[in-house]
Design a protein around this motif. Structure first.
Motif, short mmCIF file in Angstrom:
data_model
loop_
_atom_site.label_atom_id
_atom_site.label_comp_id
_atom_site.label_asym_id
_atom_site.label_seq_id
_atom_site.Cartn_x
_atom_site.Cartn_y
_atom_site.Cartn_z
N ASP A 55 -7.10 -2.33 -8.72
CA ASP A 55 -7.70 -1.55 -7.64
C ASP A 55 -6.67 -1.07 -6.64
OD1 ASP A 55 -10.44 -2.06 -8.53
OD2 ASP A 55 -10.07 -4.12 -7.87
N ALA A 56 -5.59 -1.85 -6.50
CA ALA A 56 -4.51 -1.53 -5.57
C ALA A 56 -3.23 -2.08 -6.16
CB ALA A 56 -4.78 -2.15 -4.20
N TRP A 57 -2.10 -1.61 -5.64
CA TRP A 57 -0.80 -1.97 -6.23
C TRP A 57 0.18 -2.40 -5.15
CZ3 TRP A 57 -0.43 -2.29 -11.41
CH2 TRP A 57 -1.44 -1.68 -12.16
N ALA A 86 -3.67 9.33 -7.86
CA ALA A 86 -5.01 8.79 -8.07
C ALA A 86 -5.65 8.30 -6.77
CB ALA A 86 -4.95 7.63 -9.07
N GLY A 87 -4.88 8.28 -5.69
CA GLY A 87 -5.41 7.83 -4.40
C GLY A 87 -5.58 6.33 -4.30
N GLY A 163 1.37 9.67 3.05
CA GLY A 163 0.18 10.31 2.52
C GLY A 163 -1.12 9.58 2.80
N GLY A 164 -1.11 8.64 3.70
CA GLY A 164 -2.34 7.94 4.06
C GLY A 164 -2.66 6.73 3.20
N GLN A 223 -8.12 1.23 2.52
CA GLN A 223 -7.94 2.27 1.51
C GLN A 223 -8.84 2.06 0.30
OE1 GLN A 223 -6.37 5.00 2.17
NE2 GLN A 223 -5.81 4.14 4.16
N THR A 224 -9.10 0.80 -0.05
CA THR A 224 -9.99 0.53 -1.16
C THR A 224 -11.42 0.93 -0.82
OG1 THR A 224 -8.58 -1.30 -1.90
CG2 THR A 224 -10.81 -1.24 -2.76
N ALA A 225 -11.83 0.67 0.42
CA ALA A 225 -13.16 1.08 0.86
C ALA A 225 -13.30 2.59 0.83
CB ALA A 225 -13.42 0.54 2.26
N LYS A 226 -12.26 3.31 1.24
CA LYS A 226 -12.30 4.77 1.19
C LYS A 226 -12.43 5.27 -0.23
CE LYS A 226 -9.64 5.90 5.37
NZ LYS A 226 -8.37 6.49 5.89
#
Length: 229
Positions: A55-57, A86-87, A163-164, A223-226
């Motif tokens: 989900d995240a890195w 991929a955001g 990039g947020g 960021q995961t919630a977004k």
């Protein structure tokens, strides 16, 4: 939330029994937040099947330089660009901070000003925070769409938001005094002796590594919630 740890180096053998490898340090740092982890030893050529494997890195530190000619660096840069496209939330620390910046169009080089070793103080969004560091390389040119969140006179680009979705940190939230002590003993031969002496003197001084940890946790969850919304 599953975090894929892209391990780009290994701790000295002498530290493994007491401190663990670099991925274990991050697992300990980020414990208690509901995260699960999977480590990919990219430094040894072990890559995930793709960006959807987590989900995240998070990209660890390394003794290697981002600009060095290693067979695993080009595919790691390609993976960084895929994660960004991929955001997916992405965090890089020390080497991770540098390789992300390089992969996204910035520049990393061996800094002419020398080393930062041990406890360093940074201005991070108006707050003075001290944390352990261990590096000579620095990000000297920024990727596009980058906001500098923190730095000091020695390392201007120490904390970046790219990039947020990507947070990068030059110093080491995962390094406590024991790790710095071990690095001094086993990898300190290339560091100028006065810097080693100062780092030893400051080993037991308070750091705000918890503030950096909180910044990392907040970034991952936000960021995961977004991405899920």
């Amino acid at each position: 939330m599953k975090i894929g740890i892209l391990q780009t180096g290994h701790a000295p053998d002498e530290l493994l029994a007491t401190e663990g490898d670099y991925d274990a340090m991050f697992r300990a740092l980020l414990a208690g937040e509901g995260f699960s982890f999977e480590t990919f030893n990219v430094v040894d050529g072990a890559f995930p099947a793709g960006v959807e494997a987590a989900d995240a890195w998070l990209i660890t530190g390394s003794k290697h330089g981002a600009y060095e000619d290693h067979p695993w660096i080009p595919p790691l840069e390609a993976l960084i660009r895929e994660i960004t496209a991929a955001g997916k939330p992405l965090i890089g620390v020390c080497f991770g901070h540098q390789i992300i910046a390089q992969a996204l169009g910035g520049k990393v080089e061996k800094f002419a000003g020398g080393w930062a070793v041990g406890r360093q103080t940074y201005d991070v969004e108006g707050k003075e925070l001290s944390i352990n560091a261990w590096h000579q390389d620095q990000v000297v040119a920024l990727p596009d769409n980058t906001k500098v969140l923190g730095g000091n006179a020695f390392c201007e680009n120490a904390v970046l938001l790219i990039g947020g979705t990507t947070l990068t940190i030059q110093p080491h939230p995962e390094f406590g005094a024991g790790v710095i002590r071990g690095l001094i003993e086993h990898r300190g031969g290339t560091v100028p002796p006065p810097l080693v002496a100062t780092a030893k003197d400051n080993l037991e001084q308070t750091t705000q590594r918890g503030a950096f940890r909180d910044m990392m946790v907040a970034h991952l969850k936000r960021q995961t919630a977004k991405a899920a919304s």
